[in-house]
Design a protein around this motif. Structure first.
Motif, mmCIF file in Angstrom:
data_model
loop_
_atom_site.group_PDB
_atom_site.id
_atom_site.type_symbol
_atom_site.label_atom_id
_atom_site.label_comp_id
_atom_site.label_asym_id
_atom_site.label_seq_id
_atom_site.Cartn_x
_atom_site.Cartn_y
_atom_site.Cartn_z
ATOM 1 N N LYS A 204 50.806 12.184 8.759
ATOM 2 C CA LYS A 204 50.816 13.225 9.782
ATOM 3 C C LYS A 204 49.416 13.225 10.390
ATOM 4 N N HIS A 205 49.349 13.202 11.704
ATOM 5 C CA HIS A 205 48.016 13.164 12.323
ATOM 6 C C HIS A 205 47.970 13.904 13.646
ATOM 7 N N THR A 206 46.856 14.624 13.850
ATOM 8 C CA THR A 206 46.693 15.448 15.056
ATOM 9 C C THR A 206 45.272 15.367 15.638
ATOM 10 N N ALA A 207 44.292 15.019 14.806
ATOM 11 C CA ALA A 207 42.903 15.328 15.179
ATOM 12 C C ALA A 207 42.155 14.216 15.902
ATOM 13 N N CYS A 208 41.567 14.570 17.044
ATOM 14 C CA CYS A 208 40.576 13.744 17.730
ATOM 15 C C CYS A 208 39.215 14.150 17.144
ATOM 16 N N SER A 209 38.110 13.666 17.718
ATOM 17 C CA SER A 209 36.784 13.972 17.166
ATOM 18 C C SER A 209 36.562 15.482 17.050
ATOM 19 N N ALA A 210 36.793 16.200 18.150
ATOM 20 C CA ALA A 210 36.500 17.643 18.162
ATOM 21 C C ALA A 210 37.352 18.385 17.150
ATOM 22 N N ALA A 211 38.639 18.059 17.089
ATOM 23 C CA ALA A 211 39.532 18.757 16.162
ATOM 24 C C ALA A 211 39.172 18.428 14.713
ATOM 25 N N ALA A 212 38.757 17.197 14.444
ATOM 26 C CA ALA A 212 38.380 16.813 13.081
ATOM 27 C C ALA A 212 37.191 17.655 12.612
ATOM 28 N N LEU A 213 36.271 17.930 13.538
ATOM 29 C CA LEU A 213 35.097 18.738 13.205
ATOM 30 C C LEU A 213 35.441 20.214 13.098
ATOM 31 N N ARG A 214 36.201 20.680 14.072
ATOM 32 C CA ARG A 214 36.397 22.119 14.206
ATOM 33 C C ARG A 214 37.544 22.649 13.364
ATOM 34 N N TYR A 215 38.555 21.830 13.142
ATOM 35 C CA TYR A 215 39.739 22.267 12.384
ATOM 36 C C TYR A 215 40.016 21.285 11.238
ATOM 37 N N PRO A 216 39.156 21.296 10.212
ATOM 38 C CA PRO A 216 39.258 20.278 9.143
ATOM 39 C C PRO A 216 40.647 20.217 8.490
ATOM 40 N N LYS A 217 41.360 21.343 8.433
ATOM 41 C CA LYS A 217 42.693 21.312 7.812
ATOM 42 C C LYS A 217 43.630 20.393 8.582
ATOM 43 N N PHE A 218 43.361 20.252 9.859
ATOM 44 C CA PHE A 218 44.245 19.431 10.682
ATOM 45 C C PHE A 218 43.858 17.959 10.698
ATOM 46 N N GLN A 219 42.948 17.585 9.803
ATOM 47 C CA GLN A 219 42.685 16.151 9.620
ATOM 48 C C GLN A 219 43.909 15.483 8.995
ATOM 49 N N MET A 220 44.664 16.235 8.215
ATOM 50 C CA MET A 220 45.898 15.760 7.584
ATOM 51 C C MET A 220 45.721 14.378 6.943
ATOM 52 N N ASP A 221 46.548 13.393 7.331
ATOM 53 C CA ASP A 221 46.458 12.089 6.655
ATOM 54 C C ASP A 221 45.578 11.090 7.399
ATOM 55 N N MET A 222 45.365 11.374 8.680
ATOM 56 C CA MET A 222 44.589 10.419 9.481
ATOM 57 C C MET A 222 43.913 11.167 10.626
ATOM 58 N N VAL A 223 42.691 10.726 10.988
ATOM 59 C CA VAL A 223 42.023 11.278 12.171
ATOM 60 C C VAL A 223 41.861 10.149 13.180
ATOM 61 N N ARG A 224 42.030 10.505 14.447
ATOM 62 C CA ARG A 224 41.891 9.506 15.515
ATOM 63 C C ARG A 224 40.555 9.749 16.196
ATOM 64 N N LEU A 225 39.542 9.010 15.758
ATOM 65 C CA LEU A 225 38.187 9.298 16.231
ATOM 66 C C LEU A 225 37.764 8.361 17.349
ATOM 67 N N GLY A 226 37.428 8.946 18.477
ATOM 68 C CA GLY A 226 36.934 8.169 19.609
ATOM 69 C C GLY A 226 35.443 8.366 19.771
ATOM 70 N N ILE A 227 35.082 9.273 20.659
ATOM 71 C CA ILE A 227 33.702 9.443 21.144
ATOM 72 C C ILE A 227 32.656 9.517 20.027
ATOM 73 N N ILE A 228 33.025 10.144 18.913
ATOM 74 C CA ILE A 228 32.020 10.437 17.898
ATOM 75 C C ILE A 228 31.520 9.177 17.181
ATOM 76 N N GLN A 229 32.397 8.166 17.050
ATOM 77 C CA GLN A 229 31.951 6.937 16.387
ATOM 78 C C GLN A 229 30.921 6.186 17.247
ATOM 79 N N TYR A 230 30.949 6.461 18.571
ATOM 80 C CA TYR A 230 29.977 5.805 19.462
ATOM 81 C C TYR A 230 28.661 6.579 19.517
ATOM 82 N N GLY A 231 28.582 7.670 18.744
ATOM 83 C CA GLY A 231 27.318 8.388 18.620
ATOM 84 C C GLY A 231 27.203 9.629 19.481
ATOM 85 N N PHE A 232 28.297 10.068 20.090
ATOM 86 C CA PHE A 232 28.253 11.255 20.941
ATOM 87 C C PHE A 232 29.144 12.346 20.391
#
Ligand SMILES: *Cc1c(COP(=O)(O)O)cnc(C)c1O
Length: 385
Positions: A204-232
């Protein structure tokens, strides 16, 4: 400097290693990281970025479309997964299934065509069911779900229910708090319905960078991280919120990208003369300008006319006149020795000074995301340490 090009991007390997390591501080244990590499890996160059990410232990990549999936597929090792979060045309479903490429399904036609394709080639399709929770973009509506569940149950030998997912409509702005909370409630309901239907998606997955940071419960099984891995950070709000919480005072992430060029000519302009097209810049005194072979065709926004800043010889200099398609002019009157061939930094560090993408994009009214993804695909990207 690549001989054929007038500017180039450096991509820092160690910055990515640092960021991936750092992200683990706020990603819950056991949560898979999917590296979002749509938009040419946010301008970093998909083929350059993907192997670097794999070296950091990333083995899941998300893209928007089938053409991007093909590029990732050609750049990864055997054991990495590719997931299409947006469009794949029905004609390419067999190709995706054949190559183990996972894809979102958000409407009935795609679901039926995926089933037919899987039957035809005798291979199971790994699909992610996207549900509409309130963004009102793609996703099955609540009332469509019973039919979807029935079809999945009846065809479990052809369709693997790999993921159940949704996307939040702007988790990076607190102004959207109520809307996001409502989406989360809807998603929780959907999870219950899935379970009640006797189905069990692997992720189950819902979180982009902002949601992974702001709503940790919604990291669920996977996070879809874009902008943050590039350092922003997705925006300043999220950065400040994060720093306050952690009692830190500067962005702990490192920018991967640096954009460099070289001075192509230097000349003097007499008092009363205009610089560049039209009359937007009038020399009020005798000045010295440097010409730089980068313009709006290279991603240097025209909004930076008479506003942009670049670094030469470790000092800040201002763009004067209108940004042309392929050139800008900068005022170097107070820089002692500027010569043809001197290094120019458009984004990144030179000496003690730095031009960050965010300060750059404030001038150009582009957010990080837009500025990065507008960097032309054909600019050379060189991996540096
Ligand atoms: C782009 C995208 C992401 C990543 O967003 P970031 O803000 O860059 O982390 C995650 N999920 C979906 C569906 C996306 O389209």
């Amino acid at each position: 400097m690549k001989i054929y090009h007038t500017s180039y991007l450096e991509i820092s390997k160690s910055a990515l290693e640092h960021n991936i390591q750092y992200l683990k501080n706020f990603i819950n244990d056991g949560v898979q990281i999917s590296s979002v590499v749509k938009g040419n890996a946010y301008g970093h160059g998909l083929e350059v970025f993907v192997p670097l990410a794999e070296n950091c232990g990333i083995n899941h990549f998300s893209v928007f479309s089938a053409d991007e999936a093909l590029r990732v597929h050609n750049s990864i090792s055997e054991n990495s997964t590719v997931m299409i979060m947006g469009l794949i045309n029905n004609e390419k479903l067999e190709w995706a299934i054949e190559n183990n490429i996972e894809f979102y399904v958000f409407e009935p036609d795609r679901l039926e065509k995926a089933l037919e394709a899987a039957k035809r080639i005798g291979k199971i399709a790994k699909i992610h069911i996207e549900v509409e929770t309130g963004m009102n973009r793609t996703g099955f509506a609540m009332n469509q779900l019973p039919a979807v569940f029935q079809l999945l149950k009846n065809n479990s030998s052809h369709l693997c229910f790999k993921g159940l997912c949704t996307h939040f409509a702007g988790a990076e702005n607190i102004a959207n708090y109520y809307r996001i909370k409502k989406q989360q409630e809807v998603f929780r309901k959907v999870i219950k319905k899935v379970a009640a239907a006797g189905l069990n998606p692997e992720q189950k997955h819902t979180a982009c960078s902002a949601a992974a940071l702001r709503y940790p419960k919604f990291q669920m099984d996977m996070v879809r991280l874009g902008i943050i891995q590039y350092g922003f950070f997705p925006n300043k709000e999220i950065l400040i919120e994060y720093l306050t919480k952690k009692k830190e005072n500067k962005n702990p992430l490192q920018r991967l990208i640096t954009w460099k060029s070289r001075v192509m000519d230097v000349k003097k302009v007499k008092t009363g003369e205009f610089v560049g097209y039209g009359t937007s810049y009038l020399a009020n005194s005798d000045i010295k300008i440097a010409i730089i072979p980068v313009g709006y065709a290279h991603g240097f926004s025209r909004n930076l006319s008479n506003q942009g800043i670049v670094l030469i010889n470790g000092q800040r200099v201002s763009v004067v006149g209108t940004v042309s398609m392929n050139m800008i002019t900068v005022d170097v009157t107070y820089i002692n020795s500027v010569e043809k061939g001197d290094e120019v930094v458009l984004v990144g560090k030179q000496g003690d000074l730095e031009i960050s993408v965010s300060s750059f994009s404030e001038f150009s009214e582009q957010v990080n995301y837009e500025l990065l993804t507008r960097l032309p695909e054909n600019l050379p990207r060189l991996v540096v340490d």
